[in-house]
Design an enzyme around this catalytic site. Structure first.
Site, short mmCIF file in Angstrom:
data_model
loop_
_atom_site.label_atom_id
_atom_site.label_comp_id
_atom_site.label_asym_id
_atom_site.label_seq_id
_atom_site.Cartn_x
_atom_site.Cartn_y
_atom_site.Cartn_z
N GLU A 58 31.39 2.42 -68.22
CA GLU A 58 32.46 1.54 -68.69
C GLU A 58 31.92 0.14 -68.98
O GLU A 58 32.30 -0.50 -69.97
CB GLU A 58 33.58 1.46 -67.67
CG GLU A 58 34.75 0.62 -68.14
CD GLU A 58 35.83 0.44 -67.08
OE1 GLU A 58 36.47 -0.62 -67.07
OE2 GLU A 58 36.03 1.36 -66.27
N THR A 96 37.56 -1.47 -64.72
CA THR A 96 38.88 -0.99 -64.29
C THR A 96 38.85 -0.20 -62.99
O THR A 96 39.89 -0.02 -62.36
CB THR A 96 39.53 -0.10 -65.37
OG1 THR A 96 38.75 1.08 -65.55
CG2 THR A 96 39.66 -0.85 -66.69
N SER A 154 31.13 8.58 -60.09
CA SER A 154 32.45 8.00 -60.34
C SER A 154 32.63 6.75 -59.49
O SER A 154 32.66 6.83 -58.26
CB SER A 154 33.55 9.03 -60.02
OG SER A 154 34.81 8.39 -59.92
N SER A 155 32.76 5.62 -60.14
CA SER A 155 32.88 4.35 -59.41
C SER A 155 34.10 4.34 -58.51
O SER A 155 34.01 3.98 -57.33
CB SER A 155 32.95 3.19 -60.41
OG SER A 155 33.13 1.96 -59.74
N ASN A 156 35.26 4.74 -59.04
CA ASN A 156 36.47 4.65 -58.22
C ASN A 156 36.46 5.66 -57.08
O ASN A 156 37.00 5.40 -56.00
CB ASN A 156 37.73 4.77 -59.08
CG ASN A 156 38.04 6.17 -59.55
OD1 ASN A 156 38.80 6.90 -58.92
ND2 ASN A 156 37.46 6.58 -60.67
#
Length: 248
Positions: A58, A96, A154-156
Protein backbone atom coordinates in the site's frame (compact mmCIF):
# COMPACT_ATOMS: atom_id res chain seq x y z
CA UNK A 1 -4.50 -8.97 -14.10
CA UNK A 2 -5.96 -8.09 -10.70
CA UNK A 3 -4.87 -4.99 -8.82
CA UNK A 4 -5.22 -5.96 -5.17
CA UNK A 5 -6.99 -4.06 -2.40
CA UNK A 6 -3.64 -2.48 -1.42
CA UNK A 7 -3.60 -0.45 -4.63
CA UNK A 8 -0.79 0.16 -7.12
CA UNK A 9 1.20 3.11 -8.38
CA UNK A 10 0.44 4.90 -11.68
CA UNK A 11 3.58 3.30 -13.15
CA UNK A 12 2.09 -0.17 -12.64
CA UNK A 13 -1.13 0.89 -14.37
CA UNK A 14 0.84 2.31 -17.31
CA UNK A 15 2.88 -0.87 -17.55
CA UNK A 16 -0.29 -2.98 -17.65
CA UNK A 17 -1.73 -0.78 -20.40
CA UNK A 18 1.49 -0.93 -22.41
CA UNK A 19 1.39 -4.73 -22.26
CA UNK A 20 -2.30 -4.70 -23.22
CA UNK A 21 -3.27 -6.68 -20.13
CA UNK A 22 -6.90 -6.99 -19.12
CA UNK A 23 -6.81 -5.42 -15.64
CA UNK A 24 -9.45 -5.57 -12.93
CA UNK A 25 -9.00 -2.85 -10.33
CA UNK A 26 -9.92 -4.21 -6.87
CA UNK A 27 -8.25 -1.35 -4.98
CA UNK A 28 -10.07 -0.70 -1.71
CA UNK A 29 -11.98 2.62 -1.94
CA UNK A 30 -10.38 3.64 1.37
CA UNK A 31 -6.93 3.21 -0.20
CA UNK A 32 -8.08 5.16 -3.27
CA UNK A 33 -9.07 7.97 -0.88
CA UNK A 34 -5.46 8.17 0.37
CA UNK A 35 -4.14 8.17 -3.21
CA UNK A 36 -6.43 11.06 -4.12
CA UNK A 37 -5.37 12.97 -1.01
CA UNK A 38 -1.72 12.50 -1.97
CA UNK A 39 -2.39 13.83 -5.47
CA UNK A 40 -4.33 16.81 -4.08
CA UNK A 41 -1.67 17.81 -1.56
CA UNK A 42 1.17 17.35 -4.07
CA UNK A 43 -0.57 19.54 -6.68
CA UNK A 44 -1.08 22.21 -4.00
CA UNK A 45 2.66 22.28 -3.30
CA UNK A 46 2.68 20.40 0.01
CA UNK A 47 5.38 18.04 1.21
CA UNK A 48 3.52 14.93 2.37
CA UNK A 49 4.64 12.90 5.37
CA UNK A 50 3.29 9.37 4.91
CA UNK A 51 3.06 7.27 8.07
CA UNK A 52 3.51 3.64 7.12
CA UNK A 53 5.76 0.59 6.79
CA UNK A 54 8.58 0.73 4.28
CA UNK A 55 8.13 -1.75 1.45
CA UNK A 56 4.45 -2.45 2.17
CA UNK A 57 2.38 -2.77 -1.01
CA UNK A 58 0.00 0.00 0.00
CA UNK A 59 2.86 2.39 0.82
CA UNK A 60 4.54 1.68 -2.53
CA UNK A 61 1.31 2.48 -4.36
CA UNK A 62 0.64 5.70 -2.45
CA UNK A 63 4.20 6.97 -2.78
CA UNK A 64 4.03 6.26 -6.50
CA UNK A 65 1.34 8.94 -6.87
CA UNK A 66 3.77 11.73 -5.97
CA UNK A 67 7.25 10.30 -5.32
CA UNK A 68 9.02 13.68 -5.22
CA UNK A 69 6.56 15.08 -2.67
CA UNK A 70 6.30 12.22 -0.15
CA UNK A 71 8.53 11.41 2.82
CA UNK A 72 7.94 8.11 4.66
CA UNK A 73 8.09 7.80 8.46
CA UNK A 74 7.49 4.69 10.56
CA UNK A 75 7.77 5.95 14.12
CA UNK A 76 8.49 8.94 16.38
CA UNK A 77 12.26 8.57 15.88
CA UNK A 78 11.80 9.07 12.14
CA UNK A 79 9.74 12.20 12.87
CA UNK A 80 12.52 13.59 15.08
CA UNK A 81 14.97 13.26 12.18
CA UNK A 82 12.84 15.27 9.75
CA UNK A 83 14.20 18.63 8.60
CA UNK A 84 12.44 21.03 6.23
CA UNK A 85 13.18 24.48 4.91
CA UNK A 86 11.33 27.33 6.56
CA UNK A 87 7.93 27.92 4.97
CA UNK A 88 7.50 24.35 3.72
CA UNK A 89 3.82 23.41 3.65
CA UNK A 90 3.37 20.03 5.32
CA UNK A 91 0.56 17.48 5.36
CA UNK A 92 0.40 13.92 6.68
CA UNK A 93 -1.35 10.79 5.47
CA UNK A 94 -1.41 7.29 6.95
CA UNK A 95 -1.34 3.74 5.64
CA UNK A 96 -4.87 2.43 6.12
CA UNK A 97 -3.90 -0.76 7.99
CA UNK A 98 -1.77 0.69 10.79
CA UNK A 99 -2.29 0.20 14.50
CA UNK A 100 -4.49 3.06 15.66
CA UNK A 101 -2.32 3.49 18.76
CA UNK A 102 0.96 3.48 16.81
CA UNK A 103 -0.33 5.96 14.24
CA UNK A 104 -1.69 8.17 17.02
CA UNK A 105 1.72 8.40 18.66
CA UNK A 106 3.41 9.39 15.40
CA UNK A 107 0.71 11.96 14.63
CA UNK A 108 1.07 13.53 18.07
CA UNK A 109 4.81 13.84 17.55
CA UNK A 110 4.27 15.39 14.11
CA UNK A 111 1.92 17.97 15.60
CA UNK A 112 4.42 18.74 18.35
CA UNK A 113 7.23 19.37 15.87
CA UNK A 114 5.13 20.94 13.10
CA UNK A 115 2.05 22.62 14.64
CA UNK A 116 0.87 23.95 11.25
CA UNK A 117 0.82 20.52 9.58
CA UNK A 118 -2.33 19.74 7.60
CA UNK A 119 -4.28 16.49 7.81
CA UNK A 120 -7.09 14.95 5.75
CA UNK A 121 -10.62 15.84 6.93
CA UNK A 122 -11.31 12.20 7.78
CA UNK A 123 -9.05 9.57 9.38
CA UNK A 124 -7.23 7.39 6.83
CA UNK A 125 -7.09 4.18 8.89
CA UNK A 126 -9.61 1.66 7.60
CA UNK A 127 -12.79 1.29 9.70
CA UNK A 128 -12.49 -2.51 9.52
CA UNK A 129 -8.93 -2.33 10.83
CA UNK A 130 -9.98 -0.04 13.69
CA UNK A 131 -12.96 -2.21 14.64
CA UNK A 132 -10.88 -5.39 14.84
CA UNK A 133 -8.21 -3.71 16.90
CA UNK A 134 -10.85 -2.40 19.30
CA UNK A 135 -12.40 -5.87 19.60
CA UNK A 136 -9.06 -7.50 20.45
CA UNK A 137 -8.34 -4.85 23.09
CA UNK A 138 -11.73 -5.40 24.70
CA UNK A 139 -11.80 -9.20 24.54
CA UNK A 140 -8.17 -10.32 24.95
CA UNK A 141 -8.31 -10.22 28.76
CA UNK A 142 -10.75 -13.16 28.80
CA UNK A 143 -8.67 -15.39 26.48
CA UNK A 144 -5.70 -17.69 27.03
CA UNK A 145 -4.89 -17.90 23.33
CA UNK A 146 -5.59 -15.49 20.48
CA UNK A 147 -5.79 -16.85 16.93
CA UNK A 148 -5.52 -14.21 14.20
CA UNK A 149 -6.50 -15.37 10.73
CA UNK A 150 -4.52 -13.59 8.05
CA UNK A 151 -1.37 -13.63 5.95
CA UNK A 152 2.08 -13.12 7.41
CA UNK A 153 2.58 -10.14 5.11
CA UNK A 154 -0.75 -8.55 6.14
CA UNK A 155 -0.03 -5.38 8.08
CA UNK A 156 -3.39 -5.21 9.84
CA UNK A 157 -3.22 -8.92 10.78
CA UNK A 158 0.24 -8.43 12.29
CA UNK A 159 -1.09 -5.49 14.33
CA UNK A 160 -3.83 -7.72 15.75
CA UNK A 161 -1.26 -10.33 16.75
CA UNK A 162 0.87 -7.63 18.41
CA UNK A 163 -2.12 -6.24 20.32
CA UNK A 164 -2.84 -9.69 21.73
CA UNK A 165 0.80 -10.32 22.62
CA UNK A 166 1.03 -6.98 24.48
CA UNK A 167 -0.83 -8.57 27.39
CA UNK A 168 1.34 -11.67 27.35
CA UNK A 169 -1.24 -13.74 25.50
CA UNK A 170 -0.16 -16.60 23.27
CA UNK A 171 -0.94 -15.08 19.87
CA UNK A 172 -0.94 -17.12 16.65
CA UNK A 173 -1.11 -15.60 13.17
CA UNK A 174 -2.14 -18.30 10.68
CA UNK A 175 -3.65 -18.56 7.21
CA UNK A 176 -6.25 -21.05 8.41
CA UNK A 177 -6.87 -24.24 10.42
CA UNK A 178 -4.32 -26.13 8.29
CA UNK A 179 -1.62 -24.18 10.16
CA UNK A 180 -2.89 -25.16 13.63
CA UNK A 181 -1.84 -28.19 15.67
CA UNK A 182 -3.75 -29.88 18.49
CA UNK A 183 -0.79 -29.58 20.87
CA UNK A 184 -1.03 -25.78 20.67
CA UNK A 185 -4.21 -25.88 22.76
CA UNK A 186 -5.57 -27.53 25.88
CA UNK A 187 -9.17 -28.47 26.56
CA UNK A 188 -9.61 -25.71 29.15
CA UNK A 189 -8.29 -22.86 26.95
CA UNK A 190 -10.45 -19.89 26.06
CA UNK A 191 -9.55 -19.03 22.47
CA UNK A 192 -10.24 -15.61 20.97
CA UNK A 193 -10.57 -15.80 17.18
CA UNK A 194 -10.20 -12.69 15.08
CA UNK A 195 -9.26 -12.05 11.47
CA UNK A 196 -7.51 -9.51 9.30
CA UNK A 197 -9.72 -7.15 7.34
CA UNK A 198 -9.30 -9.18 4.11
CA UNK A 199 -9.67 -12.68 5.54
CA UNK A 200 -12.63 -14.58 4.04
CA UNK A 201 -15.45 -15.50 6.42
CA UNK A 202 -15.12 -19.11 5.22
CA UNK A 203 -11.65 -19.28 6.84
CA UNK A 204 -13.08 -18.03 10.14
CA UNK A 205 -15.83 -20.64 10.07
CA UNK A 206 -13.48 -23.50 9.12
CA UNK A 207 -11.21 -22.56 12.06
CA UNK A 208 -14.16 -22.61 14.44
CA UNK A 209 -15.14 -26.03 13.08
CA UNK A 210 -11.57 -27.28 13.59
CA UNK A 211 -11.68 -26.29 17.27
CA UNK A 212 -15.11 -27.86 17.66
CA UNK A 213 -14.00 -31.11 16.04
CA UNK A 214 -10.75 -31.37 18.01
CA UNK A 215 -11.81 -30.01 21.40
CA UNK A 216 -15.62 -30.05 21.38
CA UNK A 217 -15.39 -26.26 21.69
CA UNK A 218 -18.42 -24.12 22.43
CA UNK A 219 -18.78 -20.81 20.60
CA UNK A 220 -19.64 -17.46 22.16
CA UNK A 221 -20.06 -14.70 19.57
CA UNK A 222 -19.57 -11.17 20.89
CA UNK A 223 -20.36 -8.06 18.85
CA UNK A 224 -18.21 -4.98 19.44
CA UNK A 225 -19.13 -3.01 16.30
CA UNK A 226 -21.75 -3.57 13.61
CA UNK A 227 -20.38 -3.15 10.09
CA UNK A 228 -22.78 -2.25 7.29
CA UNK A 229 -20.44 -0.65 4.75
CA UNK A 230 -20.85 -2.06 1.25
CA UNK A 231 -18.38 -1.59 -1.61
CA UNK A 232 -19.38 -2.23 -5.24
CA UNK A 233 -17.58 -4.75 -7.43
CA UNK A 234 -15.12 -3.36 -9.99
CA UNK A 235 -16.96 -1.95 -13.03
CA UNK A 236 -16.01 -4.76 -15.45
CA UNK A 237 -17.33 -7.36 -13.00
CA UNK A 238 -20.57 -5.42 -12.51
CA UNK A 239 -21.00 -5.26 -16.28
CA UNK A 240 -20.29 -9.00 -16.57
CA UNK A 241 -22.81 -9.77 -13.81
CA UNK A 242 -25.42 -7.64 -15.58
CA UNK A 243 -24.82 -9.48 -18.86
CA UNK A 244 -25.17 -12.85 -17.12
CA UNK A 245 -28.39 -11.76 -15.44
CA UNK A 246 -29.80 -10.49 -18.74
CA UNK A 247 -28.94 -13.74 -20.54
CA UNK A 248 -31.04 -15.70 -18.03
Amino acid sequence: LLFSAHGVSPEIRKSAQARKLHALDATCPLVTKVHLEAIKYAKAGYTIILIGHEGHDEVLGTMGEAPEAIVLVEDENDVDRLEFESGTQLAYLTQTTLSVDDAGRVIRRLRERFPEIHSPPKDDICYATQNRQEAVKLLRADANVVVVLGSQNSSNSQRLRELAAEQGKRALLVDGPQDLAADQFSSDDTVLITAGASAPESVVQSTIEWLQNNFDATVDTQVVREEDVQFPLPKPLRAFAAEQAASK
